[in-house]
Write an enzyme that holds these catalytic residues in place. Structure first.
Site, PDB file in Angstrom:
ATOM      1  N   ASP A  85      -1.230  -0.784 -17.338  1.00 33.33           N
ATOM      2  CA  ASP A  85      -1.442   1.128 -16.495  1.00 33.33           C
ATOM      3  C   ASP A  85      -2.281   1.090 -15.551  1.00 33.33           C
ATOM      4  O   ASP A  85      -3.153   1.190 -16.270  1.00 33.33           O
ATOM      5  CB  ASP A  85      -0.716   2.292 -18.205  1.00 33.33           C
ATOM      6  CG  ASP A  85      -1.320   3.457 -16.956  1.00 33.33           C
ATOM      7  OD1 ASP A  85      -0.656   3.620 -16.022  1.00 33.33           O
ATOM      8  OD2 ASP A  85      -0.969   4.476 -18.014  1.00 33.33           O
ATOM      9  N   SER A 166       2.408  -0.069   2.855  1.00 35.00           N
ATOM     10  CA  SER A 166       3.801   0.354   4.591  1.00 35.00           C
ATOM     11  C   SER A 166       3.669   0.795   5.238  1.00 35.00           C
ATOM     12  O   SER A 166       2.533   0.954   5.616  1.00 35.00           O
ATOM     13  CB  SER A 166       4.171   1.805   2.357  1.00 35.00           C
ATOM     14  OG  SER A 166       5.475   2.647   2.741  1.00 35.00           O
ATOM     15  N   TYR A 178       3.149  10.422  -1.275  1.00 34.81           N
ATOM     16  CA  TYR A 178       2.992   9.368  -0.983  1.00 34.81           C
ATOM     17  C   TYR A 178       2.780   8.579  -0.067  1.00 34.81           C
ATOM     18  O   TYR A 178       1.747   8.070  -0.168  1.00 34.81           O
ATOM     19  CB  TYR A 178       4.813   8.830  -1.082  1.00 34.81           C
ATOM     20  CG  TYR A 178       4.810   7.150  -0.936  1.00 34.81           C
ATOM     21  CD1 TYR A 178       4.364   6.353  -2.040  1.00 34.81           C
ATOM     22  CD2 TYR A 178       5.526   6.521   0.659  1.00 34.81           C
ATOM     23  CE1 TYR A 178       4.930   4.864  -1.761  1.00 34.81           C
ATOM     24  CE2 TYR A 178       5.608   5.379   0.848  1.00 34.81           C
ATOM     25  CZ  TYR A 178       5.550   4.341  -0.309  1.00 34.81           C
ATOM     26  OH  TYR A 178       5.532   3.111   0.603  1.00 34.81           O
TER      27      TYR A 178
END
EC number: 1.1.1.209
Length: 322
Positions: A85, A166, A178
């Site tokens: 994680d 991105s 995001y």
């Protein structure tokens, strides 16, 4: 005319040399170790399987036991999986120590920071600070944590760091955590690249367009947006209109269908070049939409960006009702 001819010849020669330079590869990969995060599905999963077949010693970090088991069933004995994680600082530290013991003096040739989440995508005035927290924790702080812990091993190998950002790190086209997380990844990537230059470590950034992965599952995205809508104040619902959700979802479906890339190997090919080329690129755009629309638009004047992006948005019922 003669001058123009020689300029044209020079440009063609430069183009040929640039292309040839990009095709030069490192000598041997069978003794090199790479670490990839987010290997349960999507880009990370395909990358782990691809680089295992190529002969790399892959260490694939998965979030779930089921993802780890499935990946091991499809790959060779060279590949190792670890459960990780990226938001758990102690877990990241222990994993880095395990990797150090595993790779020994070889160090880590490649670190691919791929793990990420989408979070809630919705207009900014619908959201709370908590809605921003998860994507920023995973996409930014998780990436930084893994990088800082693995960096001594990458420096030892004079290797490569590849951060998956991105097109959302170049253009803000939707509200939520995001986009801010990816803008910050781009900034961290640039700082890291310049700081690592003296150590012979190459740092690359991959900017995928819209791809069909679990991350972009339209059903989950819709469910999250509807959950936010149900708890909005009557004032905001009046401003946006009761049919806003339905209209925005149908517009999203049309836009996504025309832009969506289904071939995940386009991103993995960028990772491959960044890992194996003698001269890796600083940035890689992946996907037709990224190359032909998003990245070119990111270089355009803001007024043009706003005009084109606002055309895609759903009109509000009564924005003056405040």
């Amino acid at each position: 005319k003669r001058m123009l001819f020689w300029v044209l010849v020079l440009l063609i020669l430069c183009g040929f040399l640039w292309n040839y330079k990009g095709q030069l590869k490192i000598a041997d990969i069978t003794d090199k170790y790479i670490f990839i995060t987010g290997c349960d599905s999507g880009f990370g999963n395909l990358a782990a399987r691809t680089f295992d077949k190529k002969g790399f010693h892959v260490i694939a970090a998965c979030l779930t036991e089921s993802g780890s088991t499935a990946l091991k069933a499809e790959t060779s004995e060279r590949l190792h999986t670890v459960l990780l994680d990226v938001t758990d600082a102690e877990h990241v530290k222990r994993t880095a120590q395990w990797v150090k013991n595993h790779v020994g003096e070889k160090g880590l040739w490649g670190l691919i920071n791929n793990a990420g989440v989408l979070g809630v995508l919705a207009p900014t005035d619908w959201l709370t600070v908590e809605d921003y927290r998860e994507p920023i924790e995973v996409n930014l702080f998780g990436l930084i944590s893994v990088t800082l812990n693995m960096l001594p091993l990458v420096k030892k190998a004079r290797g490569r760091v590849i951060n998956v950002s991105s097109i959302g790190g170049r253009l803000a086209f939707v509200g939520g955590g995001y986009i801010p997380s990816k803008y910050a990844v781009e900034g961290f990537n640039d700082c890291l690249r310049r700081d690592m230059k003296a150590f012979g470590v190459h740092v690359s950034c991959i900017e995928p367009g819209l791809f069909k992965t679990e991350l972009s599952d339209p059903v989950k995205t819709t469910e999250k947006k509807l959950a936010i809508w149900k708890h909005l104040s009557p004032d905001i619902k009046q401003q946006y209109g009761e049919d806003y959700i339905e209209k925005s979802l149908s517009k999203l479906k049309v836009n996504t269908t025309s832009f969506l890339n289904v071939d995940l190997s386009l991103v993995v090919e960028c990772m491959d070049h960044a890992l194996t080329s003698l001269f890796p690129k600083t940035r890689y755009a992946a996907g037709k939409d990224a190359k032909t629309f998003w990245i070119p638009l990111s270089h355009m004047p803001t007024v043009l960006q706003d005009f084109l992006l606002l055309k895609q948005k759903t009109k509000l019922a009564n924005p003056k009702a405040v």
